[in-house]
Design a protein around this motif. Structure first.
Motif, PDB file in Angstrom:
ATOM      1  N   ASP A   1       0.827  -1.199   0.000  1.00 18.27           N
ATOM      2  CA  ASP A   1       0.000   0.000   0.000  1.00 18.27           C
ATOM      3  C   ASP A   1       0.866   1.255   0.000  1.00 18.27           C
ATOM      4  OD1 ASP A   1      -2.593   1.416   0.193  1.00 18.27           O
ATOM      5  OD2 ASP A   1      -1.735   2.069   2.095  1.00 18.27           O
ATOM      6  N   ALA A   2       1.957   1.260   0.754  1.00 23.05           N
ATOM      7  CA  ALA A   2       2.857   2.424   0.785  1.00 23.05           C
ATOM      8  C   ALA A   2       3.447   2.667  -0.605  1.00 23.05           C
ATOM      9  CB  ALA A   2       3.963   2.214   1.814  1.00 23.05           C
ATOM     10  N   TRP A   3       3.826   1.583  -1.282  1.00 21.70           N
ATOM     11  CA  TRP A   3       4.362   1.714  -2.644  1.00 21.70           C
ATOM     12  C   TRP A   3       3.289   2.259  -3.577  1.00 21.70           C
ATOM     13  CZ3 TRP A   3       3.443  -0.210  -7.553  1.00 21.70           C
ATOM     14  CH2 TRP A   3       4.465  -0.008  -8.491  1.00 21.70           C
ATOM     15  N   TYR A   4       2.070   1.742  -3.444  1.00 21.49           N
ATOM     16  CA  TYR A   4       0.968   2.215  -4.286  1.00 21.49           C
ATOM     17  C   TYR A   4       0.712   3.711  -4.063  1.00 21.49           C
ATOM     18  CZ  TYR A   4      -3.572   3.297  -6.096  1.00 21.49           C
ATOM     19  OH  TYR A   4      -4.589   3.930  -6.766  1.00 21.49           O
ATOM     20  N   GLN A   5       0.763   4.165  -2.833  1.00 24.22           N
ATOM     21  CA  GLN A   5       0.528   5.579  -2.547  1.00 24.22           C
ATOM     22  C   GLN A   5       1.573   6.459  -3.237  1.00 24.22           C
ATOM     23  OE1 GLN A   5      -2.308   6.575  -1.301  1.00 24.22           O
ATOM     24  NE2 GLN A   5      -2.889   4.456  -0.894  1.00 24.22           N
ATOM     25  N   GLN A   6       2.822   5.997  -3.280  1.00 23.03           N
ATOM     26  CA  GLN A   6       3.871   6.728  -4.005  1.00 23.03           C
ATOM     27  C   GLN A   6       3.574   6.731  -5.506  1.00 23.03           C
ATOM     28  OE1 GLN A   6       7.358   4.546  -2.672  1.00 23.03           O
ATOM     29  NE2 GLN A   6       8.010   6.340  -1.516  1.00 23.03           N
ATOM     30  N   LEU A   7       3.146   5.587  -6.014  1.00 20.02           N
ATOM     31  CA  LEU A   7       2.782   5.474  -7.423  1.00 20.02           C
ATOM     32  C   LEU A   7       1.647   6.442  -7.747  1.00 20.02           C
ATOM     33  CD1 LEU A   7       2.717   3.643 -10.171  1.00 20.02           C
ATOM     34  CD2 LEU A   7       0.744   2.628  -9.038  1.00 20.02           C
ATOM     35  N   ARG A   8       0.611   6.414  -6.930  1.00 16.75           N
ATOM     36  CA  ARG A   8      -0.576   7.236  -7.180  1.00 16.75           C
ATOM     37  C   ARG A   8      -0.247   8.721  -7.212  1.00 16.75           C
ATOM     38  NH1 ARG A   8      -3.564  10.089  -8.717  1.00 16.75           N
ATOM     39  NH2 ARG A   8      -5.806  10.272  -8.457  1.00 16.75           N
ATOM     40  N   ALA A   9       0.741   9.131  -6.404  1.00 16.00           N
ATOM     41  CA  ALA A   9       1.130  10.545  -6.358  1.00 16.00           C
ATOM     42  C   ALA A   9       1.702  11.028  -7.695  1.00 16.00           C
ATOM     43  CB  ALA A   9       2.136  10.773  -5.234  1.00 16.00           C
ATOM     44  N   LEU A  10       2.181  10.119  -8.522  1.00 16.57           N
ATOM     45  CA  LEU A  10       2.739  10.484  -9.831  1.00 16.57           C
ATOM     46  C   LEU A  10       1.687  10.561 -10.930  1.00 16.57           C
ATOM     47  CD1 LEU A  10       5.957   8.248  -9.931  1.00 16.57           C
ATOM     48  CD2 LEU A  10       5.812  10.695  -9.389  1.00 16.57           C
ATOM     49  N   LEU A  11       0.489  10.063 -10.663  1.00 11.82           N
ATOM     50  CA  LEU A  11      -0.526   9.905 -11.701  1.00 11.82           C
ATOM     51  C   LEU A  11      -1.528  11.049 -11.737  1.00 11.82           C
ATOM     52  CD1 LEU A  11      -1.312   6.116 -11.137  1.00 11.82           C
ATOM     53  CD2 LEU A  11       0.441   7.151 -12.623  1.00 11.82           C
ATOM     54  N   HIS A  12      -2.146  11.228 -12.910  1.00  6.78           N
ATOM     55  CA  HIS A  12      -3.212  12.220 -13.065  1.00  6.78           C
ATOM     56  C   HIS A  12      -4.478  11.804 -12.320  1.00  6.78           C
ATOM     57  CE1 HIS A  12      -1.011  14.566 -15.968  1.00  6.78           C
ATOM     58  NE2 HIS A  12      -0.935  13.566 -16.821  1.00  6.78           N
ATOM     59  N   ASP A  13      -4.774  10.500 -12.322  1.00 10.74           N
ATOM     60  CA  ASP A  13      -5.977   9.982 -11.669  1.00 10.74           C
ATOM     61  C   ASP A  13      -5.744   8.534 -11.271  1.00 10.74           C
ATOM     62  OD1 ASP A  13      -6.103   8.733 -14.171  1.00 10.74           O
ATOM     63  OD2 ASP A  13      -7.775   9.936 -14.858  1.00 10.74           O
ATOM     64  N   ASP A  14      -6.749   7.909 -10.682  1.00  8.22           N
ATOM     65  CA  ASP A  14      -6.607   6.526 -10.251  1.00  8.22           C
ATOM     66  C   ASP A  14      -6.370   5.602 -11.441  1.00  8.22           C
ATOM     67  OD1 ASP A  14      -7.021   7.152  -7.573  1.00  8.22           O
ATOM     68  OD2 ASP A  14      -9.172   6.707  -7.645  1.00  8.22           O
ATOM     69  N   PRO A  15      -5.535   4.579 -11.256  1.00 11.45           N
ATOM     70  CA  PRO A  15      -5.344   3.601 -12.332  1.00 11.45           C
ATOM     71  C   PRO A  15      -6.648   2.861 -12.623  1.00 11.45           C
ATOM     72  CG  PRO A  15      -3.674   3.333 -10.615  1.00 11.45           C
ATOM     73  CD  PRO A  15      -4.698   4.284 -10.089  1.00 11.45           C
ATOM     74  N   LYS A  16      -6.742   2.348 -13.827  1.00 16.56           N
ATOM     75  CA  LYS A  16      -7.851   1.473 -14.199  1.00 16.56           C
ATOM     76  C   LYS A  16      -7.285   0.053 -14.171  1.00 16.56           C
ATOM     77  CE  LYS A  16     -10.075   4.993 -16.995  1.00 16.56           C
ATOM     78  NZ  LYS A  16      -9.267   6.070 -16.470  1.00 16.56           N
ATOM     79  N   TRP A  17      -7.833  -0.786 -13.273  1.00 18.72           N
ATOM     80  CA  TRP A  17      -7.313  -2.135 -13.036  1.00 18.72           C
ATOM     81  C   TRP A  17      -8.184  -3.169 -13.733  1.00 18.72           C
ATOM     82  CZ3 TRP A  17      -2.763  -2.231 -10.522  1.00 18.72           C
ATOM     83  CH2 TRP A  17      -2.436  -1.162  -9.704  1.00 18.72           C
ATOM     84  N   GLU A  18      -7.537  -4.186 -14.299  1.00 21.73           N
ATOM     85  CA  GLU A  18      -8.229  -5.343 -14.846  1.00 21.73           C
ATOM     86  C   GLU A  18      -7.500  -6.572 -14.329  1.00 21.73           C
ATOM     87  OE1 GLU A  18      -9.638  -5.050 -19.014  1.00 21.73           O
ATOM     88  OE2 GLU A  18      -8.389  -3.247 -19.032  1.00 21.73           O
ATOM     89  N   ASP A  19      -8.164  -7.336 -13.453  1.00 18.28           N
ATOM     90  CA  ASP A  19      -7.591  -8.528 -12.855  1.00 18.28           C
ATOM     91  C   ASP A  19      -8.094  -9.770 -13.581  1.00 18.28           C
ATOM     92  OD1 ASP A  19      -6.630  -6.719 -10.996  1.00 18.28           O
ATOM     93  OD2 ASP A  19      -8.020  -7.308  -9.423  1.00 18.28           O
ATOM     94  N   GLY A  20      -7.287 -10.833 -13.571  1.00 16.64           N
ATOM     95  CA  GLY A  20      -7.761 -12.068 -14.182  1.00 16.64           C
ATOM     96  C   GLY A  20      -6.744 -13.189 -14.173  1.00 16.64           C
ATOM     97  N   GLN A  21      -7.213 -14.352 -14.605  1.00 14.80           N
ATOM     98  CA  GLN A  21      -6.371 -15.532 -14.717  1.00 14.80           C
ATOM     99  C   GLN A  21      -5.444 -15.386 -15.925  1.00 14.80           C
ATOM    100  OE1 GLN A  21      -6.245 -18.223 -12.677  1.00 14.80           O
ATOM    101  NE2 GLN A  21      -7.801 -17.314 -11.359  1.00 14.80           N
ATOM    102  N   VAL A  22      -4.179 -15.764 -15.725  1.00 20.95           N
ATOM    103  CA  VAL A  22      -3.234 -15.829 -16.841  1.00 20.95           C
ATOM    104  C   VAL A  22      -3.483 -17.163 -17.516  1.00 20.95           C
ATOM    105  CG1 VAL A  22      -0.806 -15.877 -17.508  1.00 20.95           C
ATOM    106  CG2 VAL A  22      -1.564 -14.390 -15.630  1.00 20.95           C
ATOM    107  N   ILE A  23      -3.845 -17.135 -18.799  1.00 21.72           N
ATOM    108  CA  ILE A  23      -4.201 -18.369 -19.490  1.00 21.72           C
ATOM    109  C   ILE A  23      -3.096 -18.868 -20.421  1.00 21.72           C
ATOM    110  CG2 ILE A  23      -6.672 -17.991 -19.263  1.00 21.72           C
ATOM    111  CD1 ILE A  23      -6.654 -17.055 -22.206  1.00 21.72           C
ATOM    112  N   ALA A  24      -2.074 -18.043 -20.700  1.00 24.81           N
ATOM    113  CA  ALA A  24      -0.960 -18.464 -21.548  1.00 24.81           C
ATOM    114  C   ALA A  24       0.207 -17.505 -21.344  1.00 24.81           C
ATOM    115  CB  ALA A  24      -1.366 -18.481 -23.004  1.00 24.81           C
ATOM    116  N   THR A  25       1.414 -18.016 -21.575  1.00 20.01           N
ATOM    117  CA  THR A  25       2.616 -17.170 -21.513  1.00 20.01           C
ATOM    118  C   THR A  25       3.411 -17.326 -22.788  1.00 20.01           C
ATOM    119  OG1 THR A  25       3.911 -18.901 -20.467  1.00 20.01           O
ATOM    120  CG2 THR A  25       2.799 -17.345 -19.006  1.00 20.01           C
TER     121      THR A  25
END
Length: 97
Positions: free
Chosen positions: A73-97
């Motif tokens: 969370d501390a790392w994310y807060q530092q990341l967020r401070a660099l951004l214009h707005d909140d990131p858009k997240w898409e989570d999911g299963q990795v089905i191939a590499t």
């Protein structure tokens, strides 16, 4: 495997700082991250203010356990401070590499 892809909106002048944050995370937090497999950041050619970030974990349980860590969370807060707005997240299963 399980992961997330985030779309970040950032001032291109801050992209170098963002890259340094990822490098620092890889050096310091990677060993403590629960189930972390790997990650990438990509600055798009189409728009230098758009960065795509991907993080992959062994499974959804370890992904969520890592996200709950105060250090993450501390790392994310530092990341967020660099951004214009909140990131858009898409989570999911990795089905191939």
């Amino acid at each position: 495997m399980y992961g997330t892809i985030a779309t970040l909106s950032i001032d291109p002048a801050n992209v170098e700082k963002l890259g340094a944050m990822l490098k620092e995370w890889n050096e310091k937090e990677d060993a403590d991250a629960i189930g972390f497999v790997g990650g990438y950041m990509l600055q798009t050619d189409a728009d230098a203010s758009v960065v795509k970030m991907m993080a992959v974990f062994e499974n959804v349980e370890k992904y969520r356990a890592n996200a709950a860590r105060p250090e993450q969370d501390a790392w994310y807060q530092q990341l967020r401070a660099l951004l214009h707005d909140d990131p858009k997240w898409e989570d999911g299963q990795v089905i191939a590499t």
